[in-house]
Write a protein that holds these residues in place. Structure first.
Motif, PDB file in Angstrom:
ATOM      1  N   VAL A 204       0.857  -1.192   0.000  1.00  0.00           N
ATOM      2  CA  VAL A 204       0.000   0.000   0.000  1.00  0.00           C
ATOM      3  C   VAL A 204       0.890   1.239   0.000  1.00  0.00           C
ATOM      4  O   VAL A 204       1.731   1.404   0.881  1.00  0.00           O
ATOM      5  CB  VAL A 204      -0.925   0.026   1.236  1.00  0.00           C
ATOM      6  CG1 VAL A 204      -1.746   1.318   1.264  1.00  0.00           C
ATOM      7  CG2 VAL A 204      -1.843  -1.183   1.239  1.00  0.00           C
ATOM      8  N   THR A 207      -3.184   5.889   1.350  1.00  0.00           N
ATOM      9  CA  THR A 207      -4.570   5.678   1.769  1.00  0.00           C
ATOM     10  C   THR A 207      -5.279   7.030   1.744  1.00  0.00           C
ATOM     11  O   THR A 207      -4.636   8.079   1.600  1.00  0.00           O
ATOM     12  CB  THR A 207      -4.657   5.102   3.198  1.00  0.00           C
ATOM     13  OG1 THR A 207      -4.117   6.053   4.116  1.00  0.00           O
ATOM     14  CG2 THR A 207      -3.907   3.783   3.322  1.00  0.00           C
ATOM     15  N   VAL A 216      -7.778   2.118   0.847  1.00  0.00           N
ATOM     16  CA  VAL A 216      -6.526   2.015   0.112  1.00  0.00           C
ATOM     17  C   VAL A 216      -6.657   2.819  -1.178  1.00  0.00           C
ATOM     18  O   VAL A 216      -7.620   2.637  -1.924  1.00  0.00           O
ATOM     19  CB  VAL A 216      -6.220   0.532  -0.205  1.00  0.00           C
ATOM     20  CG1 VAL A 216      -4.953   0.408  -1.034  1.00  0.00           C
ATOM     21  CG2 VAL A 216      -6.114  -0.276   1.090  1.00  0.00           C
ATOM     22  N   VAL A 219      -1.656   1.309  -4.853  1.00  0.00           N
ATOM     23  CA  VAL A 219      -0.902   0.077  -4.552  1.00  0.00           C
ATOM     24  C   VAL A 219       0.068  -0.237  -5.676  1.00  0.00           C
ATOM     25  O   VAL A 219      -0.119   0.180  -6.823  1.00  0.00           O
ATOM     26  CB  VAL A 219      -1.825  -1.159  -4.387  1.00  0.00           C
ATOM     27  CG1 VAL A 219      -2.751  -1.005  -3.186  1.00  0.00           C
ATOM     28  CG2 VAL A 219      -2.612  -1.460  -5.653  1.00  0.00           C
TER      29      VAL A 219
END
Ligand SMILES: *[C@@H]1O[C@H](CO)[C@@H](O)[C@H](O)[C@H]1NC(C)=O
Ligand SMILES: *[C@@H]1O[C@H](CO)[C@@H](O)[C@H](O)[C@H]1NC(C)=O
Ligand SMILES: *[C@@H]1O[C@H](CO)[C@@H](O)[C@H](O)[C@H]1NC(C)=O
Ligand SMILES: *[C@@H]1O[C@H](CO)[C@@H](O)[C@H](O)[C@H]1NC(C)=O
Length: 304
Positions: A204, A207, A216, A219
């Protein structure tokens, strides 16, 4: 002999790392339209095409409802794929079916050293979480039409995605609302952390929160060139239909650096079409986008 030694020792240990494909072609996945008409069964928003072209790639549309053989042939012809945002099912649409076939092919290819990058934006990100986990892990967030600063994680520092970003732009991304969110569904950080398949596969990088739920938002896969953003990097430079899309210099740089990163990944892939003729026929240049800005969120759209 001495000079030969000097010459050889100047080569990096893996000289194949020097190979670079300066003519990358990216597939952009089309998706089912809400009410199909003749010659209007699927679409691609033009902003994704401009996004990729701005960083030195050409684009081919990946049509829905093709045979597996057709998808395999296309996979072996292109250098990366982008799953755009939109509003179709991540389980049963033509988009979802094609996304799964290309995802599986990409996993197999990368595992045997054939570097094939995959990018998911918004719905595409959600699709990736479904493909990796085998589950629909989405929950509601109040995020349909808001720009947010990214809340970077400690892992951002060791990411591939943000490594080439100017430090000033990273500061701007962390403090200014430069990332546009147009989604009702998200993967909450809690859900992500609880799902082993997801948290083993993806790091991750950022966020966000709607005030209630931390979700999230960016990524990258640990071991594969697979990337996802819940937000829309392509909109800042290329979409104008909504007042909350940011267009500041830092916002437009965000569009460019995200594209630049992904196309850099695609330059590491060496798939080619069987012939120049086949390549020419596949390219997006064969299609013309139409102006849709007055009735949709996209200024221009390609219909197929
Ligand atoms: C659909 O497209 C084909 C070729 O692109 C064209 O020949 C045909 O007339 C079109 N049909 C309609 C209903 O627009
Ligand atoms: C694609 O396949 C879906 C599901 O099989 C079907 O409902 C849809 O009509 C097809 N679309 C086109 C353009 O053929
Ligand atoms: C949703 O978020 C917007 C701001 O983006 C806010 O104005 C609105 O009150 C929120 N709605 C709910 C139900 O929380
Ligand atoms: C991130 O790094 C800071 C400073 O090193 C540390 O205080 C914090 O606990 C770390 N956060 C996480 C989630 O690991």
């Amino acid at each position: 002999m001495f000079w030969l030694f000097v010459f050889l020792s100047c080569l990096p240990p893996h000289s194949s790392a020097l190979r670079r494909n300066d003519k990358p072609i990216i597939g952009v996945l089309a998706q089912d339209v809400f009410s199909p008409k003749p010659n209007k069964t699927a679409y691609v928003a033009a902003s994704y095409v401009k996004f990729l072209e701005s960083a030195g790639a050409r684009v081919v549309p990946v049509m829905i409802n093709q045979t597996r053989e057709e998808y395999e042939r296309l996979f072996n012809s292109i250098n990366g794929i982008l799953y755009p945002g939109g509003g179709v099912s991540i389980i049963s649409s033509g988009y979802a079916r094609a996304a799964k076939i290309f995802y599986d092919l990409a996993i197999q290819a990368n595992a045997r050293g054939d570097y094939f990058p995959v990018w998911g934006t918004c719905l595409g990100f959600e699709q990736l979480t479904y493909l990796t986990s085998g589950k629909n892990l989405l929950s509601y967030t109040n995020t349909s039409g808001v720009s947010l600063p990214l809340h970077f994680t400690n892992d951002t520092k060791t990411s591939r995605m943000f490594k080439g970003f100017p430090a000033e732009l990273m500061d701007d991304l962390a403090s200014e609302p430069l990332t546009e969110n147009s989604h009702k569904w998200s993967v909450s950080l809690l859900t992500f952390n609880k799902n082993k398949k997801l948290n083993k596969f993806y790091k991750v990088l950022s966020t966000n929160t709607d005030g209630q739920t931390e979700f999230v938002s960016t990524v990258e896969a640990y071991d594969y060139p697979i990337y996802g953003t819940q937000w829309h990097p392509e909109k800042n430079a290329f979409e104008w239909t909504k007042p909350y899309i940011p267009h500041s210099p830092a916002a437009v740089k965000t569009t460019f650096y995200m594209a630049e990163f992904f196309i850099g990944e695609a330059r590491k892939n060496f798939h080619t079409f069987d012939s120049e003729e086949a390549e020419r026929k596949a390219l997006m240049y064969n299609y013309s986008p139409v102006y849709t800005g007055r009735k949709s969120g996209f200024e221009q759209t390609y219909f197929f």
